[in-house]
Design an enzyme around this catalytic site. Sequence first.
Site, PDB file in Angstrom:
ATOM      1  N   LYS A  35       0.871  -1.253  -0.090  1.00 30.43           N
ATOM      2  CA  LYS A  35       0.009  -0.037   0.004  1.00 30.43           C
ATOM      3  C   LYS A  35       0.812   1.415   0.124  1.00 30.43           C
ATOM      4  O   LYS A  35       0.616   2.282  -0.663  1.00 30.43           O
ATOM      5  CB  LYS A  35      -0.884  -0.129   0.890  1.00 30.43           C
ATOM      6  CG  LYS A  35      -2.120  -1.075   1.134  1.00 30.43           C
ATOM      7  CD  LYS A  35      -2.806  -0.966   2.470  1.00 30.43           C
ATOM      8  CE  LYS A  35      -1.924  -1.005   3.794  1.00 30.43           C
ATOM      9  NZ  LYS A  35      -1.451  -2.326   4.082  1.00 30.43           N
ATOM     10  N   THR A  36       1.733   1.396   0.804  1.00 33.99           N
ATOM     11  CA  THR A  36       2.633   2.625   0.907  1.00 33.99           C
ATOM     12  C   THR A  36       3.718   2.598  -0.386  1.00 33.99           C
ATOM     13  O   THR A  36       3.736   3.563  -0.981  1.00 33.99           O
ATOM     14  CB  THR A  36       3.637   2.402   2.248  1.00 33.99           C
ATOM     15  OG1 THR A  36       2.734   2.301   3.503  1.00 33.99           O
ATOM     16  CG2 THR A  36       4.314   3.564   2.454  1.00 33.99           C
ATOM     17  N   ASP A 220      -1.890   7.578   3.807  1.00 41.58           N
ATOM     18  CA  ASP A 220      -1.628   6.375   4.289  1.00 41.58           C
ATOM     19  C   ASP A 220      -2.337   6.096   5.476  1.00 41.58           C
ATOM     20  O   ASP A 220      -2.651   7.090   6.127  1.00 41.58           O
ATOM     21  CB  ASP A 220       0.038   6.459   4.289  1.00 41.58           C
ATOM     22  CG  ASP A 220       0.392   5.132   4.145  1.00 41.58           C
ATOM     23  OD1 ASP A 220      -0.300   3.954   3.967  1.00 41.58           O
ATOM     24  OD2 ASP A 220       1.919   4.891   4.333  1.00 41.58           O
ATOM     25  N   GLU A 221      -2.448   4.654   5.846  1.00 42.61           N
ATOM     26  CA  GLU A 221      -3.017   4.174   7.053  1.00 42.61           C
ATOM     27  C   GLU A 221      -4.331   5.092   7.125  1.00 42.61           C
ATOM     28  O   GLU A 221      -4.612   5.662   8.471  1.00 42.61           O
ATOM     29  CB  GLU A 221      -1.949   4.750   8.285  1.00 42.61           C
ATOM     30  CG  GLU A 221      -0.634   4.251   8.194  1.00 42.61           C
ATOM     31  CD  GLU A 221      -0.472   2.653   8.498  1.00 42.61           C
ATOM     32  OE1 GLU A 221      -1.719   1.910   8.716  1.00 42.61           O
ATOM     33  OE2 GLU A 221       0.715   2.271   8.410  1.00 42.61           O
ATOM     34  N   GLN A 251      -5.763  -3.391  10.546  1.00 45.17           N
ATOM     35  CA  GLN A 251      -4.769  -2.615  11.181  1.00 45.17           C
ATOM     36  C   GLN A 251      -5.276  -1.370  11.917  1.00 45.17           C
ATOM     37  O   GLN A 251      -4.534  -0.411  12.254  1.00 45.17           O
ATOM     38  CB  GLN A 251      -3.669  -2.300  10.459  1.00 45.17           C
ATOM     39  CG  GLN A 251      -2.808  -3.573   9.832  1.00 45.17           C
ATOM     40  CD  GLN A 251      -1.738  -3.301   9.020  1.00 45.17           C
ATOM     41  OE1 GLN A 251      -0.483  -2.638   9.512  1.00 45.17           O
ATOM     42  NE2 GLN A 251      -1.569  -3.544   7.577  1.00 45.17           N
ATOM     43  N   ARG A 604       5.058  -7.214  11.040  1.00 45.97           N
ATOM     44  CA  ARG A 604       6.140  -6.498  10.736  1.00 45.97           C
ATOM     45  C   ARG A 604       7.364  -7.101  10.581  1.00 45.97           C
ATOM     46  O   ARG A 604       8.453  -6.681   9.769  1.00 45.97           O
ATOM     47  CB  ARG A 604       6.496  -5.814  12.044  1.00 45.97           C
ATOM     48  CG  ARG A 604       5.550  -4.548  12.662  1.00 45.97           C
ATOM     49  CD  ARG A 604       5.260  -3.575  11.401  1.00 45.97           C
ATOM     50  NE  ARG A 604       3.963  -4.054  11.256  1.00 45.97           N
ATOM     51  CZ  ARG A 604       3.294  -3.805   9.931  1.00 45.97           C
ATOM     52  NH1 ARG A 604       4.072  -2.852   9.253  1.00 45.97           N
ATOM     53  NH2 ARG A 604       2.352  -4.205   9.482  1.00 45.97           N
TER      54      ARG A 604
HETATM   55  P1  ATP Z   1       1.537  -2.197   5.825  1.00 51.43           P
HETATM   56  O1  ATP Z   1       0.105  -2.527   6.043  1.00 51.43           O
HETATM   57  O2  ATP Z   1       2.345  -3.007   6.986  1.00 51.43           O
HETATM   58  O3  ATP Z   1       1.779  -0.539   5.908  1.00 51.43           O
HETATM   59  P2  ATP Z   1       1.887  -2.035   3.172  1.00 51.43           P
HETATM   60  O4  ATP Z   1       0.799  -2.561   2.450  1.00 51.43           O
HETATM   61  O5  ATP Z   1       2.081  -0.438   3.225  1.00 51.43           O
HETATM   62  O6  ATP Z   1       2.200  -2.753   4.831  1.00 51.43           O
HETATM   63  P3  ATP Z   1       4.653  -2.046   1.926  1.00 51.43           P
HETATM   64  O7  ATP Z   1       5.395  -1.532   2.938  1.00 51.43           O
HETATM   65  O8  ATP Z   1       4.352  -0.756   0.888  1.00 51.43           O
HETATM   66  O9  ATP Z   1       3.308  -2.661   2.388  1.00 51.43           O
HETATM   67  O10 ATP Z   1       5.365  -3.164   1.091  1.00 51.43           O
HETATM   68  C1  ATP Z   1       5.837  -4.210   2.135  1.00 51.43           C
HETATM   69  C2  ATP Z   1       6.969  -4.699   1.314  1.00 51.43           C
HETATM   70  O11 ATP Z   1       6.844  -5.428  -0.019  1.00 51.43           O
HETATM   71  C3  ATP Z   1       8.214  -3.631   1.017  1.00 51.43           C
HETATM   72  O12 ATP Z   1       9.186  -4.050   1.330  1.00 51.43           O
HETATM   73  C4  ATP Z   1       7.924  -3.376  -0.495  1.00 51.43           C
HETATM   74  O13 ATP Z   1       8.975  -2.757  -0.882  1.00 51.43           O
HETATM   75  C5  ATP Z   1       7.667  -4.788  -0.733  1.00 51.43           C
HETATM   76  N1  ATP Z   1       6.670  -4.722  -2.029  1.00 51.43           N
HETATM   77  C6  ATP Z   1       5.582  -4.202  -2.353  1.00 51.43           C
HETATM   78  N2  ATP Z   1       5.014  -4.385  -3.510  1.00 51.43           N
HETATM   79  C7  ATP Z   1       6.139  -5.165  -4.230  1.00 51.43           C
HETATM   80  C8  ATP Z   1       6.288  -5.692  -5.643  1.00 51.43           C
HETATM   81  N3  ATP Z   1       5.183  -5.393  -6.518  1.00 51.43           N
HETATM   82  N4  ATP Z   1       7.312  -6.362  -5.725  1.00 51.43           N
HETATM   83  C9  ATP Z   1       8.476  -6.375  -5.042  1.00 51.43           C
HETATM   84  N5  ATP Z   1       8.392  -5.860  -3.718  1.00 51.43           N
HETATM   85  C10 ATP Z   1       7.068  -5.234  -3.225  1.00 51.43           C
HETATM   86 MG    MG Z   2       2.225   0.940   4.495  1.00 46.17          MG
END
Ligand code: ATP
Ligand code: MG
Length: 728
Positions: A35-36, A220-221, A251, A604
């Site tokens: 997402k981020t 975000d969040e 979350q 995490r």
């Molecule tokens: P959270 O809910 O914990 O905030 P999130 O959904 O925001 O998580 P991110 O932090 O954006 O997730 O991504 C999680 C990890 O996966 C990061 O290390 C990111 O670089 C990696 N990632 C996300 N998408 C891809 C992709 N398409 N290919 C490779 N790595 C990815």
């Molecule tokens: Mg995130």
Amino acid sequence: MDVTPILDSLNDAQRTAVAAPSEPLLVIAGAGSGKTRVLTHRAAWLIDVEGISPQSLLAVTFTNKAAAEMRHRIENLLNMPASNLWVGTFHGLAHRLLRRHWREAKLPQSFQIIDSDDQLRLLKRLFKSLNLDDSSFAPRDVQYFINAQKDEGLRPQHIDDGGDETRRQLISLYQSYQEICDRGGLLDFAELLLRAHELWRDNPAVLEHYQARFRHLLVDEFQDTNAIQYAWLRLLAGKTGVLFAVGDDDQSIYRWRGARVEHIYRFQKDFPTASIVKLEQNYRSTSTILNAANAVIANNSSRMGKNLWTDGKDGEPIRVYSAFNERDEAEFIVGRLRDWSEQGHARTDAAILYRSNAQSRVLEEALMNARIPYRVYGGLRFFERQEIKDALAYLRLVSNRDDDSAFERVVNRPTRGIGARTVEAIRAYGRDNSCSMWRAAGAISSDALAGRGAKSIVAFMSLVERIARESEPLDLAGKVDHVIQQSGLIEFFRKEKGEKGETRIENLEELVSAARGFNPDIAEEGMSELDGFLAHAALEAGEGQADAWEDCVQLMTMHSAKGLEFPLVIMCGLEDGLFPHQRSLNDMSGLEEERRLCYVGITRARQLLYLTHAEQRRLHGMDSYAQKSRFIGEIPAELVEEIRPKVQVSRPVSPSPALRHKSDRTSLRAGSAADIGVRLGQRVRHAKFGDGVILNCEGHGAHARVEVNFESAGSKWLVLSYANLDLM
Ligand code: ATP
Ligand code: MG
């Protein structure tokens, strides 16, 4: 335009979101699904491909650390600095806005931010001055009440007391508190958001300016926005702004601070043209870790329901360690961190997560003894330490004499013979004449205050005036240094015995280096460098530690770990009553919130996850025995590997040197445990009571007794020579 660099490293669903047309969009997805990453790439996409000016973007993140990272990532993607990009936390952005529009927001130009500690002190003083000490509620309750009202966007005149006397009193305290803050130009955290909202609501021209400027809002969040934040976003979006929000209902962990996951459900109602994108592939964790997280969260009933999968490796099992007390737990953790370093990993890649800040002290001691560098996020942060706040209070007075909170803090620090009575007289005069304490002190020091008090007040005021005058031409670090030297704080702490005073002086010196390293670019336009620094200290307290120049282990609460990831995660204190928290045990929705927090914690971890719990724990000076957290039991057994304490029949558990001075019963008796041939924490079996753990022992020879905490029979004292315990 070559769009590949931005879309390259994304999966199909992520691409759909990043390259979506300029319409409101909500990305709902589980932890670690990117997402981020999508949010960051969206910003880059808008600027690079859609040709939108970085000026038209506003991005809201959860922590200053995340904001810095987002700025960094966007700059990397675009290959240019993006300094005019508005990215920050809700509080940081609100602050920025209020600095620019202090007049329209009806604030003095040098307004100051107070943290929750200052807020509580202010309320305590208010209680004193109104003789409320035996009322049915405490200052803390009032603080909670005030912040909750502000989070909902309510001023005292908006709140109905419903004929309830207590409520009427709370409302009137809110009113008095706010008058004090307004007089001194003080803004608490909730006030920042509320003021920023009112600024727009009451000044259509200002609002229109920002509506025209910020075409794209990235959040975000999103699941953790509270009512006032959501209202603020909606005002800004108006009819044409494009809101792009990402979040995860699983979350949502800030309900207690007014966050409303319902905003996710309202999104489509409030923005009827909105589309929704779901992401389902997790890129962060091993499948073992992901499966554990999915299994735990599946126990919650109120969920939108998501399907999260990974094609990553199984990875290592989740290791569960049952410690016999909190120090044993800390030693175990130290051992794992040592192994981690020996395997060539960076310490920064390891995080210890706990439920409550108070848990960090024991961990910190163990890490210090083991000489493992660490950093604590949250808790007692650098800018929250007493001596730092003292120095900052002088600086605040230099900048704004009407700052009552600062005045009260240092008027008699270092001690200069100004007693509580004198301060009360000043406070009363200020209250009666609606003026700040500084003005009150000036007005009455000549006549109304008798003798020594009056003289000392005059001396204090001329000291502040002198420091202000002399530091005027100095640069920021010079100013800070001058204040520290001239205020008398250094001599004051030098008199404090032992290491503590020394540490305080070191910290004060560290404040000068913090000022030297302060980047004036982050101060808002039209703001003095000093005010910029003070705002930074209040807003970014401790998060500054993030730029770890040293490779060190990260300690933080599970709440502050949201959004972050670490190859190694150790979650500790997994005991019913601690996590899930005592308050939530009998409350379904509270328990579900704790479970979401557990889900946040587990997710995490990227490669390795340890869960630890202690059978006996001393916290807040009290001993307690607890069952291991129900959340551990919710993880499928095949994903878990239990680690038992090693059995060493004759060696005592020696307390580490730093702990020895504490009068801790367990450690004092550790010696006698060895004498009688048992070990604290040792597992034993009794013919009648079953399995248990030795917690305590006393006496010698035939009189030796041990206290055993039996899994089913509870804790019992047994005479060793009769008990026939089997050592396991
Ligand atoms: P959270 O809910 O914990 O905030 P999130 O959904 O925001 O998580 P991110 O932090 O954006 O997730 O991504 C999680 C990890 O996966 C990061 O290390 C990111 O670089 C990696 N990632 C996300 N998408 C891809 C992709 N398409 N290919 C490779 N790595 C990815
Ligand atoms: Mg995130």
